[in-house]
Motif scaffolding. Structure first.
Motif, PDB file in Angstrom:
ATOM      1  N   CYS A  39       0.987  -1.326   0.029  1.00 62.24           N
ATOM      2  CA  CYS A  39       0.050  -0.069  -0.033  1.00 62.24           C
ATOM      3  C   CYS A  39       0.843   1.100  -0.053  1.00 62.24           C
ATOM      4  CB  CYS A  39      -0.900   0.040   1.287  1.00 62.24           C
ATOM      5  SG  CYS A  39      -2.296  -0.880   0.925  1.00 62.24           S
ATOM      6  N   GLN A  40       1.882   1.368   0.679  1.00 66.18           N
ATOM      7  CA  GLN A  40       3.000   2.391   0.575  1.00 66.18           C
ATOM      8  C   GLN A  40       3.331   2.605  -0.721  1.00 66.18           C
ATOM      9  OE1 GLN A  40       6.014   2.288   3.681  1.00 66.18           O
ATOM     10  NE2 GLN A  40       4.653   1.285   5.209  1.00 66.18           N
ATOM     11  N   LYS A  41       3.755   1.484  -1.412  1.00 64.37           N
ATOM     12  CA  LYS A  41       4.081   1.661  -2.942  1.00 64.37           C
ATOM     13  C   LYS A  41       3.076   2.028  -3.641  1.00 64.37           C
ATOM     14  CE  LYS A  41       7.690  -1.880  -2.732  1.00 64.37           C
ATOM     15  NZ  LYS A  41       8.152  -3.453  -3.033  1.00 64.37           N
ATOM     16  N   ALA A  42       2.023   1.591  -3.564  1.00 68.09           N
ATOM     17  CA  ALA A  42       0.648   1.946  -4.468  1.00 68.09           C
ATOM     18  C   ALA A  42       0.279   3.541  -4.179  1.00 68.09           C
ATOM     19  CB  ALA A  42      -0.341   1.043  -4.284  1.00 68.09           C
ATOM     20  N   SER A  43       0.269   3.760  -3.041  1.00 65.72           N
ATOM     21  CA  SER A  43      -0.036   5.120  -2.508  1.00 65.72           C
ATOM     22  C   SER A  43       0.801   6.344  -2.746  1.00 65.72           C
ATOM     23  CB  SER A  43      -0.883   5.263  -1.256  1.00 65.72           C
ATOM     24  OG  SER A  43       0.156   5.185  -0.149  1.00 65.72           O
ATOM     25  N   GLY A  44       2.263   5.928  -2.616  1.00 68.18           N
ATOM     26  CA  GLY A  44       3.328   6.982  -2.568  1.00 68.18           C
ATOM     27  C   GLY A  44       3.294   7.509  -1.384  1.00 68.18           C
ATOM     28  N   GLY A  46       2.666   6.881   3.331  1.00 73.18           N
ATOM     29  CA  GLY A  46       2.987   5.808   4.280  1.00 73.18           C
ATOM     30  C   GLY A  46       1.756   4.822   4.464  1.00 73.18           C
ATOM     31  N   HIS A  47       0.607   4.959   3.844  1.00 73.33           N
ATOM     32  CA  HIS A  47      -0.416   4.133   3.998  1.00 73.33           C
ATOM     33  C   HIS A  47      -1.349   4.547   2.907  1.00 73.33           C
ATOM     34  CE1 HIS A  47      -2.152   7.672   6.166  1.00 73.33           C
ATOM     35  NE2 HIS A  47      -3.323   7.423   5.571  1.00 73.33           N
ATOM     36  N   SER A  48      -2.417   3.653   2.790  1.00 68.23           N
ATOM     37  CA  SER A  48      -3.478   3.616   1.968  1.00 68.23           C
ATOM     38  C   SER A  48      -4.804   3.970   2.799  1.00 68.23           C
ATOM     39  CB  SER A  48      -3.631   2.490   1.192  1.00 68.23           C
ATOM     40  OG  SER A  48      -2.837   2.387   0.108  1.00 68.23           O
ATOM     41  N   SER A  49      -5.970   4.713   2.390  1.00 71.19           N
ATOM     42  CA  SER A  49      -7.039   4.951   3.108  1.00 71.19           C
ATOM     43  C   SER A  49      -7.942   4.051   2.004  1.00 71.19           C
ATOM     44  CB  SER A  49      -7.323   6.339   3.092  1.00 71.19           C
ATOM     45  OG  SER A  49      -6.552   7.116   3.969  1.00 71.19           O
ATOM     46  N   ILE A  50      -8.639   3.229   2.747  1.00 67.32           N
ATOM     47  CA  ILE A  50      -9.447   2.194   2.128  1.00 67.32           C
ATOM     48  C   ILE A  50     -10.833   1.995   2.686  1.00 67.32           C
ATOM     49  CG2 ILE A  50      -9.578  -0.129   1.689  1.00 67.32           C
ATOM     50  CD1 ILE A  50      -7.006   0.882   0.719  1.00 67.32           C
ATOM     51  N   VAL A  51     -11.765   1.905   1.558  1.00 67.48           N
ATOM     52  CA  VAL A  51     -13.185   1.697   1.890  1.00 67.48           C
ATOM     53  C   VAL A  51     -13.443   0.321   1.256  1.00 67.48           C
ATOM     54  CG1 VAL A  51     -13.995   2.890   0.131  1.00 67.48           C
ATOM     55  CG2 VAL A  51     -15.308   2.478   1.974  1.00 67.48           C
ATOM     56  N   THR A  87      -4.190   5.012 -12.803  1.00 65.92           N
ATOM     57  CA  THR A  87      -5.065   5.292 -11.492  1.00 65.92           C
ATOM     58  C   THR A  87      -5.452   3.762 -11.078  1.00 65.92           C
ATOM     59  OG1 THR A  87      -5.613   7.422 -12.299  1.00 65.92           O
ATOM     60  CG2 THR A  87      -7.095   6.560 -10.364  1.00 65.92           C
ATOM     61  N   THR A  88      -5.638   3.630  -9.660  1.00 70.46           N
ATOM     62  CA  THR A  88      -6.232   2.175  -9.340  1.00 70.46           C
ATOM     63  C   THR A  88      -7.490   2.768  -8.987  1.00 70.46           C
ATOM     64  OG1 THR A  88      -4.206   1.739  -7.992  1.00 70.46           O
ATOM     65  CG2 THR A  88      -5.922   0.987  -7.368  1.00 70.46           C
ATOM     66  N   ILE A  89      -8.196   1.741  -9.560  1.00 70.97           N
ATOM     67  CA  ILE A  89      -9.907   1.809  -9.326  1.00 70.97           C
ATOM     68  C   ILE A  89     -10.418   1.229  -8.309  1.00 70.97           C
ATOM     69  CG2 ILE A  89     -12.112   1.495 -10.746  1.00 70.97           C
ATOM     70  CD1 ILE A  89     -10.175   3.546 -11.823  1.00 70.97           C
ATOM     71  N   PHE A  90      -9.746  -0.311  -8.156  1.00 74.03           N
ATOM     72  CA  PHE A  90     -10.217  -0.976  -7.010  1.00 74.03           C
ATOM     73  C   PHE A  90      -9.243  -2.130  -6.983  1.00 74.03           C
ATOM     74  CE2 PHE A  90     -12.468  -3.017 -10.360  1.00 74.03           C
ATOM     75  CZ  PHE A  90     -12.522  -4.404  -9.948  1.00 74.03           C
ATOM     76  N   VAL A 104     -10.054   5.386  -0.882  1.00 78.27           N
ATOM     77  CA  VAL A 104     -10.822   6.737  -0.920  1.00 78.27           C
ATOM     78  C   VAL A 104     -10.487   7.856  -1.414  1.00 78.27           C
ATOM     79  CG1 VAL A 104     -10.105   7.426   1.314  1.00 78.27           C
ATOM     80  CG2 VAL A 104     -12.513   7.635   0.855  1.00 78.27           C
ATOM     81  N   GLY A 105      -9.289   7.904  -1.995  1.00 80.78           N
ATOM     82  CA  GLY A 105      -8.764   8.898  -2.667  1.00 80.78           C
ATOM     83  C   GLY A 105      -9.264   9.186  -4.157  1.00 80.78           C
ATOM     84  N   LEU A 106      -9.903   8.169  -4.563  1.00 79.92           N
ATOM     85  CA  LEU A 106     -10.538   7.947  -5.928  1.00 79.92           C
ATOM     86  C   LEU A 106     -11.672   8.935  -5.710  1.00 79.92           C
ATOM     87  CD1 LEU A 106     -10.615   6.658  -8.597  1.00 79.92           C
ATOM     88  CD2 LEU A 106     -12.269   4.885  -7.713  1.00 79.92           C
ATOM     89  N   PHE A 107     -12.389   9.173  -4.724  1.00 78.94           N
ATOM     90  CA  PHE A 107     -13.524  10.022  -4.665  1.00 78.94           C
ATOM     91  C   PHE A 107     -12.998  11.401  -4.140  1.00 78.94           C
ATOM     92  CE2 PHE A 107     -15.071   5.822  -4.172  1.00 78.94           C
ATOM     93  CZ  PHE A 107     -16.016   5.606  -5.101  1.00 78.94           C
ATOM     94  N   ALA A 108     -11.774  11.916  -4.305  1.00 77.93           N
ATOM     95  CA  ALA A 108     -11.502  13.098  -4.083  1.00 77.93           C
ATOM     96  C   ALA A 108     -12.471  14.311  -4.161  1.00 77.93           C
ATOM     97  CB  ALA A 108     -10.129  13.427  -4.859  1.00 77.93           C
TER      98      ALA A 108
END
Length: 147
Positions: A39-44, A46-51, A87-90, A104-108
């Motif tokens: 998730c750190q790599k994918a988000s760039g 320290g974490h991903s925010s997930i729903v 862009t990661t969709i899911f 959750v950032g997809l819904f910025a």
């Protein structure tokens, strides 16, 4: 927070280039943060925010490309992204095939409903990545009782 306390959503978001859209209709199953190294790599960050949503609550329009990797659990983790802009969709896990893991950032701009209730993979959390100490921190996957 029980599932009934989670918001009823009816939203759509698209990737950076607009080629892929994800529509959500229904309640999330869980909202959390993940500090695993992937998730750190994918988000760039320290974490991903997930729903987490049931598959039936999501609808993808447009073609996605996917990448499959083994997860720490032994499951296969598949990330679906726009083949044009990346862009990661899911994502989805063979460990929980009934759910879609949505950043959750997809819904910025339309994600003020997001309230994470825990951090998973806290063992990988970077010291500079400040995450609320008031939510439970789990060293790896969260226990099933904390969805």
């Amino acid at each position: 927070m029980s599932t009934h306390d989670l918001p009823e959503l009816d939203l759509a978001a698209s990737c950076d280039c607009g080629a892929v859209t994800l529509a959500i209709k229904g309640r999330p199953v869980s909202m959390f943060q993940c500090a695993c190294q992937n998730c750190q790599k994918a988000s760039g960050s320290g974490h991903s925010s997930i729903v987490l949503f049931p598959v039936a609550a999501t609808k993808v329009t447009g073609a996605t490309k996917s990448f499959v990797r083994p997860a720490d659990s032994g499951a296969n983790f598949t990330r679906h992204f726009c083949p044009e802009c990346g862009t990661t969709i899911f994502a989805e896990s063979s460990r929980a095939p009934a759910f879609r893991i949505v950043p959750v950032g997809l819904f910025a701009g339309q994600n003020d409903w997001y309230v994470p209730n825990q951090l998973i993979f806290a063992r990988s959390q970077a010291g500079w990545d400040l995450i609320d100490d008031h939510i439970p921190h789990h060293s790896a996957y969260r226990p099933e009782t904390h969805r």
